[in-house]
Scaffold this motif. Structure first.
Motif, PDB file in Angstrom:
ATOM      1  N   ASP A 124       0.811  -1.217   0.000  1.00 58.87           N
ATOM      2  CA  ASP A 124       0.000   0.000   0.000  1.00 58.87           C
ATOM      3  C   ASP A 124       0.844   1.268   0.000  1.00 58.87           C
ATOM      4  O   ASP A 124       0.322   2.370   0.164  1.00 58.87           O
ATOM      5  CB  ASP A 124      -0.952   0.006   1.208  1.00 58.87           C
ATOM      6  CG  ASP A 124      -0.204  -0.064   2.537  1.00 58.87           C
ATOM      7  OD1 ASP A 124       1.011  -0.352   2.519  1.00 58.87           O
ATOM      8  OD2 ASP A 124      -0.843   0.160   3.585  1.00 58.87           O
ATOM      9  N   THR A 125       2.160   1.139  -0.191  1.00 58.63           N
ATOM     10  CA  THR A 125       3.017   2.318  -0.208  1.00 58.63           C
ATOM     11  C   THR A 125       4.200   2.061  -1.147  1.00 58.63           C
ATOM     12  O   THR A 125       4.682   0.921  -1.230  1.00 58.63           O
ATOM     13  CB  THR A 125       3.522   2.660   1.213  1.00 58.63           C
ATOM     14  OG1 THR A 125       4.157   3.931   1.219  1.00 58.63           O
ATOM     15  CG2 THR A 125       4.477   1.598   1.724  1.00 58.63           C
ATOM     16  N   PRO A 126       4.668   3.064  -1.899  1.00 58.09           N
ATOM     17  CA  PRO A 126       5.811   2.846  -2.797  1.00 58.09           C
ATOM     18  C   PRO A 126       7.083   2.564  -2.003  1.00 58.09           C
ATOM     19  O   PRO A 126       7.391   3.262  -1.034  1.00 58.09           O
ATOM     20  CB  PRO A 126       5.923   4.180  -3.555  1.00 58.09           C
ATOM     21  CG  PRO A 126       4.590   4.840  -3.387  1.00 58.09           C
ATOM     22  CD  PRO A 126       4.096   4.414  -2.035  1.00 58.09           C
ATOM     23  N   ALA A 127       7.811   1.556  -2.419  1.00 63.53           N
ATOM     24  CA  ALA A 127       9.073   1.200  -1.777  1.00 63.53           C
ATOM     25  C   ALA A 127      10.041   0.697  -2.840  1.00 63.53           C
ATOM     26  O   ALA A 127       9.649  -0.054  -3.736  1.00 63.53           O
ATOM     27  CB  ALA A 127       8.852   0.128  -0.710  1.00 63.53           C
ATOM     28  N   PHE A 128      11.285   1.129  -2.752  1.00 64.24           N
ATOM     29  CA  PHE A 128      12.291   0.707  -3.728  1.00 64.24           C
ATOM     30  C   PHE A 128      13.666   0.730  -3.091  1.00 64.24           C
ATOM     31  O   PHE A 128      13.867   1.292  -1.999  1.00 64.24           O
ATOM     32  CB  PHE A 128      12.250   1.577  -4.986  1.00 64.24           C
ATOM     33  CG  PHE A 128      12.370   3.061  -4.748  1.00 64.24           C
ATOM     34  CD1 PHE A 128      13.597   3.701  -4.831  1.00 64.24           C
ATOM     35  CD2 PHE A 128      11.244   3.823  -4.446  1.00 64.24           C
ATOM     36  CE1 PHE A 128      13.710   5.068  -4.624  1.00 64.24           C
ATOM     37  CE2 PHE A 128      11.349   5.195  -4.231  1.00 64.24           C
ATOM     38  CZ  PHE A 128      12.580   5.812  -4.318  1.00 64.24           C
ATOM     39  N   VAL A 129      14.624   0.111  -3.770  1.00 60.64           N
ATOM     40  CA  VAL A 129      16.001   0.027  -3.275  1.00 60.64           C
ATOM     41  C   VAL A 129      16.894   0.900  -4.141  1.00 60.64           C
ATOM     42  O   VAL A 129      16.896   0.781  -5.370  1.00 60.64           O
ATOM     43  CB  VAL A 129      16.519  -1.425  -3.295  1.00 60.64           C
ATOM     44  CG1 VAL A 129      17.963  -1.482  -2.796  1.00 60.64           C
ATOM     45  CG2 VAL A 129      15.634  -2.324  -2.442  1.00 60.64           C
ATOM     46  N   LEU A 130      17.661   1.771  -3.489  1.00 55.94           N
ATOM     47  CA  LEU A 130      18.633   2.616  -4.176  1.00 55.94           C
ATOM     48  C   LEU A 130      20.030   2.054  -3.976  1.00 55.94           C
ATOM     49  O   LEU A 130      20.396   1.653  -2.866  1.00 55.94           O
ATOM     50  CB  LEU A 130      18.599   4.043  -3.615  1.00 55.94           C
ATOM     51  CG  LEU A 130      17.562   5.028  -4.128  1.00 55.94           C
ATOM     52  CD1 LEU A 130      17.796   6.390  -3.498  1.00 55.94           C
ATOM     53  CD2 LEU A 130      17.597   5.133  -5.639  1.00 55.94           C
ATOM     54  N   GLY A 131      20.823   2.065  -5.047  1.00 53.24           N
ATOM     55  CA  GLY A 131      22.213   1.676  -4.950  1.00 53.24           C
ATOM     56  C   GLY A 131      23.091   2.854  -4.568  1.00 53.24           C
ATOM     57  O   GLY A 131      22.618   3.985  -4.369  1.00 53.24           O
ATOM     58  N   ASN A 132      24.386   2.617  -4.488  1.00 57.11           N
ATOM     59  CA  ASN A 132      25.324   3.630  -4.039  1.00 57.11           C
ATOM     60  C   ASN A 132      25.312   4.874  -4.913  1.00 57.11           C
ATOM     61  O   ASN A 132      25.486   5.995  -4.428  1.00 57.11           O
ATOM     62  CB  ASN A 132      26.745   3.043  -4.016  1.00 57.11           C
ATOM     63  CG  ASN A 132      27.764   3.998  -3.449  1.00 57.11           C
ATOM     64  OD1 ASN A 132      27.643   4.430  -2.307  1.00 57.11           O
ATOM     65  ND2 ASN A 132      28.776   4.332  -4.233  1.00 57.11           N
ATOM     66  N   SER A 133      25.082   4.694  -6.225  1.00 57.21           N
ATOM     67  CA  SER A 133      25.066   5.820  -7.163  1.00 57.21           C
ATOM     68  C   SER A 133      23.651   6.227  -7.535  1.00 57.21           C
ATOM     69  O   SER A 133      23.425   6.837  -8.568  1.00 57.21           O
ATOM     70  CB  SER A 133      25.861   5.459  -8.421  1.00 57.21           C
ATOM     71  OG  SER A 133      27.188   5.114  -8.089  1.00 57.21           O
ATOM     72  N   MET A 134      22.700   5.866  -6.675  1.00 60.48           N
ATOM     73  CA  MET A 134      21.292   6.219  -6.832  1.00 60.48           C
ATOM     74  C   MET A 134      20.630   5.519  -8.003  1.00 60.48           C
ATOM     75  O   MET A 134      19.665   6.013  -8.583  1.00 60.48           O
ATOM     76  CB  MET A 134      21.108   7.732  -6.879  1.00 60.48           C
ATOM     77  CG  MET A 134      21.684   8.429  -5.650  1.00 60.48           C
ATOM     78  SD  MET A 134      21.352  10.196  -5.569  1.00 60.48           S
ATOM     79  CE  MET A 134      19.618  10.169  -5.120  1.00 60.48           C
ATOM     80  N   ASP A 135      21.151   4.334  -8.366  1.00 56.94           N
ATOM     81  CA  ASP A 135      20.435   3.460  -9.284  1.00 56.94           C
ATOM     82  C   ASP A 135      19.248   2.852  -8.545  1.00 56.94           C
ATOM     83  O   ASP A 135      19.372   2.447  -7.383  1.00 56.94           O
ATOM     84  CB  ASP A 135      21.341   2.329  -9.787  1.00 56.94           C
ATOM     85  CG  ASP A 135      22.418   2.827 -10.728  1.00 56.94           C
ATOM     86  OD1 ASP A 135      22.093   3.591 -11.651  1.00 56.94           O
ATOM     87  OD2 ASP A 135      23.586   2.435 -10.546  1.00 56.94           O
TER      88      ASP A 135
END
Length: 291
Positions: A124-135
Motif C-alpha cells: 500500500d506504499t511505494p518502496a524501492f532500493v537505491l544503490g550507491n550511485s542512486m540506481d
C-alpha cells in the motif's frame, strides 16, 4: 577509462572548502560588510582568522598542498564555515589521505531475494532500493506506478536531470534536484573511485548544465527523511514523506519508503493509484538499474 582522468579526480578538499566559503556571507559569520567586495562569500583570510590559522596555511588547504590537517584544525574550519553535521562528516572524509587511484572493475549491485520479498509486502506504499550511485535496483508495484511517467526507472539522477517528465512530476523540481545531487556528493566522498558513480557524474556533467551548477556547489546531504511533492498524471498532486533505511547486508544500498499521511488527500490519491495499476504480474522489470 583512465581513472586518473575521471571526473572525481580532483582536489576534493579544496573544491569543498572553496564552494562552502563562497556560499557563506560575511554577516552570517559576524563580519563587517562595508566596502566593495570582489567575492560574494568569505575571503580566504577571513576564514583563516575565524578558524584561528594562518592565511598561508588555509591557502595550502584549499590548494591541496596541506594533506595532513589535524582534527583540531578541521574542527575549527568546520566551525568557521558553519558546516552542518553532514558537511562536517564529508569534510573529514575528503581531508583523509587515500592511496593512489587504480583501475577497478565495476561492481554489479544486486538485491537479495528476501529484500525483494520485503518490498512486495509493502503493497500500500511505494518502496524501492537505491544503490550507491542512486540506481533504482528494485521496487514494488506501487513504486513502479508512481514513476510510470518516466521513460526508464533506472537512476534517480538521470530521471531528474535527463527525462523531460521530471519537471512536471516534481512540483518543486529545484529542491528535488538539489537533494539528489547533495546525496550523490556524499556518496562521492565515501567512495570516489566507484566506477558507476564516476560514470553517472561524467554523463550528467556533459548533458546537464543544471547538474553541473549544483555539483559545483559541493552541497552534501544524506537521505533520511523529507517531504516530497509530486504530480502524477493519473491521480494528481501527492505529498509523500519518505524514510531511508540502510541495508546492512549490502553496504551502500538503501530502502526508500514513501508514505502519505493517514486520512489525507494524498493517501486517497495513492490508494487510487494502486487500484488503477493493479496487475497480475510483478512490475520489477520497469526498474532497469545500471546497464
Amino acid at each position: 577509462m583512465d581513472t586518473d582522468k575521471h571526473p572525481l579526480a580532483e582536489n576534493a578538499l579544496g573544491g569543498f572548502l572553496r564552494a562552502r566559503r563562497a556560499q557563506l556571507r560575511p554577516d552570517d559569520a559576524g563580519l563587517p560588510t562595508s566596502g566593495r567586495r570582489r567575492v560574494p562569500g568569505l575571503r580566504r583570510e577571513e576564514v583563516a582568522t575565524l578558524a584561528g590559522v594562518s592565511t598561508d596555511y588555509y591557502m595550502r588547504l584549499e590548494q591541496g598542498r596541506e594533506r595532513h590537517p589535524s582534527r583540531q584544525v578541521l574542527e575549527a574550519v568546520a566551525k568557521a564555515l558553519r558546516l552542518d553535521e553532514d558537511a562536517v562528516a564529508h569534510l573529514y572524509r575528503v581531508a583523509t589521505p587515500t592511496t593512489r587511484r587504480t583501475r577497478r572493475a565495476p561492481r554489479i549491485e544486486r538485491v537479495g531475494p528476501h529484500l525483494r520479498q520485503l518490498l512486495d509486502t509493502c503493497s500500500d506504499t511505494p518502496a524501492f532500493v537505491l544503490g550507491n550511485s542512486m540506481d533504482i535496483l528494485a521496487g514494488n508495484q506501487l513504486a513502479a506506478a508512481l514513476f510510470a511517467g518516466f521513460r526508464s526507472c533506472d537512476n534517480l539522477l538521470r530521471m531528474t536531470f535527463l527525462d523531460p517528465a521530471a519537471h512536471a512530476f516534481h512540483r518543486d523540481w529545484d529542491r528535488a534536484a538539489a537533494s539528489c545531487v547533495a546525496a550523490l556528493r556524499r556518496a562521492a566522498g565515501i567512495d570516489p573511485d566507484d566506477p558507476r558513480l564516476i560514470e553517472i557524474v561524467g554523463e550528467l556533467s556533459m548533458k546537464s548544465a543544471d547538474f553541473r551548477a549544483l555539483w559545483a556547489r559541493h552541497d552534501v546531504r544524506g537521505k533520511t527523511r523529507e517531504a516530497k511533492l509530486f504530480h502524477h498524471p493519473e491521480v494528481g498532486d501527492l505529498e509523500l514523506h519518505y524514510e531511508a533505511f540502510t541495508v546492512n547486508s549490502a553496504p551502500g544500498q538503501q530502502v526508500i519508503v514513501y508514505q502519505a499521511e493517514a486520512g489525507s488527500t494524498s493517501a486517497d490519491a495513492l490508494a487510487l493509484l494502486g487500484s488503477l495499476t493493479a496487475l497480475p504480474t510483478p512490475q520489477r522489470a520497469l526498474f532497469a538499474g545500471p546497464d
